[in-house]
Enzyme design. Structure first.
Site, PDB file in Angstrom:
ATOM      1  N   HIS A  80       3.335  10.827  -1.296  1.00  0.00           N
ATOM      2  CA  HIS A  80       2.765  10.082  -0.162  1.00  0.00           C
ATOM      3  C   HIS A  80       1.238  10.190  -0.136  1.00  0.00           C
ATOM      4  O   HIS A  80       0.700  11.195   0.309  1.00  0.00           O
ATOM      5  CB  HIS A  80       3.338  10.620   1.153  1.00  0.00           C
ATOM      6  CG  HIS A  80       4.782  10.274   1.325  1.00  0.00           C
ATOM      7  ND1 HIS A  80       5.201   9.126   1.941  1.00  0.00           N
ATOM      8  CD2 HIS A  80       5.907  10.914   0.919  1.00  0.00           C
ATOM      9  CE1 HIS A  80       6.511   9.058   1.922  1.00  0.00           C
ATOM     10  NE2 HIS A  80       6.969  10.135   1.304  1.00  0.00           N
TER      11      HIS A  80
ATOM     12  N   CYS B  98       7.169   6.145  -2.625  1.00  0.00           N
ATOM     13  CA  CYS B  98       8.423   6.868  -2.350  1.00  0.00           C
ATOM     14  C   CYS B  98       9.663   5.973  -2.457  1.00  0.00           C
ATOM     15  O   CYS B  98      10.077   5.603  -3.544  1.00  0.00           O
ATOM     16  CB  CYS B  98       8.331   7.567  -0.998  1.00  0.00           C
ATOM     17  SG  CYS B  98       9.590   8.846  -0.798  1.00  0.00           S
TER      18      CYS B  98
ATOM     19  N   GLU C 150      -0.709   8.728   1.782  1.00  0.00           N
ATOM     20  CA  GLU C 150      -1.213   8.499   3.136  1.00  0.00           C
ATOM     21  C   GLU C 150      -1.362   9.771   3.957  1.00  0.00           C
ATOM     22  O   GLU C 150      -2.064   9.775   4.957  1.00  0.00           O
ATOM     23  CB  GLU C 150      -0.316   7.499   3.870  1.00  0.00           C
ATOM     24  CG  GLU C 150       1.119   7.945   4.160  1.00  0.00           C
ATOM     25  CD  GLU C 150       2.101   7.677   3.009  1.00  0.00           C
ATOM     26  OE1 GLU C 150       1.652   7.555   1.853  1.00  0.00           O
ATOM     27  OE2 GLU C 150       3.316   7.621   3.282  1.00  0.00           O
TER      28      GLU C 150
END
Ligand code: XMP
Length: 510
Positions: free
Chosen positions: A167, A79, A169
């Protein structure tokens, strides 16, 4: 030496999640603030740049020191990180034309790309950004796009540098963990050897070396963190670890005795100190919640200090600090604990606070502490316990705390918690307890009117206590529990169940 991964934190709400995912791959990682200067490249096998609430086009842009990182170590930029490597190396970043939050689907440019191995074209990813890369610098190669984001992923030719706008994660990025594995294992060659057993072995040998024949004092609470810390220290230095478990008179029913017994059974050198009277008398007449907390904290420090003076030549204070507390205090913007610490006047600290601090769990997340505890052979019942606040029942008795009220609440709480266990509901609940309300209500028992106390039961599900929702406990269970409480606990004639979420309510009532 164990391989380590460095995560540079630009303040994203998801940075801790990156660390979680990496650890789930049995890879050890550390989070450092964005401006950390890496001197020795052999210390880490790979680096990840996190996202950020800041914009690379803004005035308060966060600049990392990448001299020993970019082009030298395998690098994955997420990002903000991805926009940073584009914007400051000759590309262009502009405000997005459409809002780019939430679900998107990847479309690969090169299906052979190692970063996307075993990930299907069209894989769902999660976006959360308001800038977009409109132009890549020379030698940057776009490797994936989504419908709204052309440069959703790129790599830099001649380097092991990769960047992604989404993202990986967050759980909504379906193949996020796979992507991290592709980067860390297949590209960076990091070994997946971070396991509870390797942690225990390494930590115990480090503690042995660090502590030698020194004595360590440790405050135990019956909770998971302090217990696991104690067992690790005990493994390293045996009876040179002196545990102190203070009964503040605000624990659950029978807790002081049963936890002490468990510690004994585990071979820990722990002294139980019953200071209930001191706490209860210090709380006399006090009704304001924050004042109650302060008094409980102050008396604890006094009792602990007195006890620690009785231990000759202790050199260290053991603490069960875990990683989320550490990250908070070193976060990019300086977390609240950094501020709290600066308020301490060193000269005025009690003696035990002047000891050197040893924190064997400071690199672990909560569930990792549990896994380590399990490998250490700590009983499942102790490891799976609900969190319990330091001030204990003191903040669950609304208004003034008295010995009589503590006894009533201990009985109520015990019926509720034992009931949850009997009905196999305990493990589906993150935290549960009972509150004694400062009101009396009318009831009828036999032919008599009563005027007695009201208790509220609370059971919540949560992951970290920051947000929480009430648990939909079966009516049959609530009916039985309420009956049992009113029949068995003298002084209570009404039971209510708290159906408020956090926010806007909190878990505790005070
Ligand atoms: P709240 O009530 O703020 O609670 O939603 C969130 C979590 O924190 C615990 N809690 C405390 N723990 N000292 C503690 O050690 C305190 O003063 C305290 N107040 C709340 C609460 O039990 C829940 O797990």
């Amino acid at each position: 030496m164990q391989h380590k991964v460095l995560i540079l934190d630009f303040g994203s709400q998801y940075t801790q999640l990156i660390a979680r995912r990496v650890r789930e791959l049995n890879i050890f990682c550390e989070i450092k603030p964005y401006n950390f200067v890496l001197e020795d490249t052999s210390e880490y096998k790979a680096v990840i740049l996190s996202g950020s609430p800041y914009s690379v086009r803004g005035e308060d842009v966060l600049h990392p020191e990448l001299k020993n990182i970019k082009g030298k170590l395998p690098l994955l930029a997420v990002c903000y990180g991805s926009q940073y490597l584009a914007h400051f190396y000759g590309g262009k970043v502009a405000p997005s034309k459409t809002r780019e939050y939430g679900r998107a689907h990847l479309s690969f440019i090169d299906k052979e790309e190692t970063l996307f191995e075993n990930i299907n074209d069209g894989s769902q990813v999660w976006m959360s950004h308001s800038d977009t890369i409109t132009e890549l610098p020379d030698h940057y190669k776009m490797i994936a796009s989504t419908k709204d984001v052309e440069n959703a992923a790129y790599k830099i030719e001649g380097e092991d540098t990769f960047a992604i706008q989404f993202h990986p994660e967050v759980y909504h990025s379906t193949d996020g963990k796979k992507l991290l594995e592709n980067f860390l294992v297949n590209i960076a060659g990091v070994s997946q050897d971070w396991t509870p057993n390797s942690f225990i072995e390494e930590t115990v040998s480090e503690l042995k070396e660090k502590l030698g024949n020194d004595k360590v004092i440790l405050g135990l609470s019956g909770g998971v963190d302090s217990t696991v810390a104690a067992v690790l220290l005990n493994k390293a230095i045996g009876d040179n670890l002196q545990g102190i478990f203070v009964n503040n008179g605000l624990l659950r029913k029978g807790e002081f005795e049963s936890v002490l017994k468990q510690y004994e059974g585990m071979g820990l050198n722990v002294k139980g100190v019953d200071a209930s009277d001191k706490f209860i008398s210090a709380l006399k007449g006090v009704t304001e919640p924050e004042q109650k907390r302060k008094i409980i904290g102050r008396v604890f420090i006094e009792v602990f200090d007195e006890e620690s003076h009785q231990i000759d030549d202790a050199k260290w204070l053991g603490q069960g600090t875990i990683y989320p507390d550490v990250i908070e205090s070193v976060s990019a913007t300086g977390g609240p604990s950094a501020t709290i610490k600066s308020h301490h006047n060193v000269g005025g600290l009690p003696d035990f606070m002047k000891l050197k601090v040893v924190e064997p769990l400071r690199m672990l997340f909560k569930d990792e502490v549990r896994r380590v505890g399990k490998s250490l052979g700590i009983h499942e019942e102790l490891l799976g316990r609900h969190p319990f606040p330091g001030p204990g029942l003191g903040i669950r008795i609304l208004g003034e705390v008295t010995e009589e009220k503590v006894k009533i609440l201990q009985e109520v709480d015990s019926i509720f918690i034992n009931g949850l266990k009997e009905w196999n509901l305990y493990n589906n609940v993150w935290q549960a307890g009972a509150m004694l309300l400062p009101v009396e209500s009318v009831g009828v028992m036999g032919d008599e009117r009563t005027y007695e106390k009201v208790v509220a039961l609370r059971a919540v599900e949560s992951t970290d206590g920051m947000t929480a929702d009430w648990v939909d406990l079966p009516y049959e269970f609530l009916r039985k529990t309420s009956n049992e409480i009113i029949n068995k606990v003298k002084g209570v004639n009404r039971v209510v169940y708290d159906i408020s979420s956090k926010p806007p309510a909190t878990i505790e009532w005070e």
